[in-house]
Design an enzyme around this catalytic site. Sequence first.
Site, mmCIF file in Angstrom:
data_model
loop_
_atom_site.group_PDB
_atom_site.id
_atom_site.type_symbol
_atom_site.label_atom_id
_atom_site.label_comp_id
_atom_site.label_asym_id
_atom_site.label_seq_id
_atom_site.Cartn_x
_atom_site.Cartn_y
_atom_site.Cartn_z
ATOM 1 N N LYS A 1 0.812 -1.287 -0.025
ATOM 2 C CA LYS A 1 0.002 -0.003 -0.003
ATOM 3 C C LYS A 1 0.874 1.300 -0.150
ATOM 4 O O LYS A 1 1.942 1.281 0.554
ATOM 5 C CB LYS A 1 -1.008 -0.082 1.319
ATOM 6 N N ASP B 1 -2.615 -1.619 10.538
ATOM 7 C CA ASP B 1 -2.491 -1.628 9.236
ATOM 8 C C ASP B 1 -3.225 -2.913 8.538
ATOM 9 O O ASP B 1 -3.790 -2.855 7.413
ATOM 10 C CB ASP B 1 -1.206 -1.433 8.539
#
Length: 283
Positions: free
Chosen positions: A12, A137
Amino acid sequence: MMTTLTLPAPAKLNRLLHITGRREDGYHRLQTLFQIIDLCDQLTLTSRDDGVIQLATRVPGVADDDNLIARAAKLLQQASGTHLGATLTLDKTLPMGGGVGGGSSDAATTLVGLNALWRLGFSLDELAALGLRLGADIPVFVHGHTAWAEGVGEQLTPVTLDTPWFVIIHPGVSVSTQAVFQDPQLTRDSRPITMARALQGGASEWRNDCEAVVKRHYPAIAQALDWLSQHAPSRLTGTGACVFAAFEDAQTAHAVAEAAGHHGSAWVARGLNTSPLHDALGC
């Protein structure tokens, strides 16, 4: 019945990262845009009947008990009560400590993949709740969609972003996330904004509140960021060490990546709105 799955664990980028406060438990309140990209680790999960969780590949410098994929597998095993185990084989591409979520994504792929392999039937929300116990996350990778995030990064709203070609440079240094968040000069009082305002403002107004602190402590990152900024607006992802810039076409992105030279390892990756993990499993 399936006995083996080989699945991607995508990276990401934080297209923006604002720090809006600090909770009593020490965690920081964030606002961020997570964008999934097609740069991935690969994880092979092989089911076992003996209940053993075995790491077939080890990450240098990481003890087995601290390895996030082993911890994720054991957590899911305990939560489900299954008698099954798994052998976990990781083909590592994503840099450790790079701010691209490699360890978190590996853990998320473990949770989602073993849920399918073991036929447990957990929902993505249930898997994300388990993942949050291991890292803030992990839920975005479990849900598998580019997202606006708040809280400590776990309050997710799926969004659709542009999908440019990104050049990502890792300057070859390791950044301590803990040290960044403990730095007294870190901006901790950014004014909260709405998701709509963040999306309307666009990339030209996005920033990373960790960037100034990281640049001050890590000259190699500052140099890579300054160099990349000569080609396109650039910023840090997460707490680093990776820096990135967006380009409209692959040819330009590859040319910039090839010119990165001594600034570090460089990759070209396409921005995505849905995770290749979820595409592979039909989630």
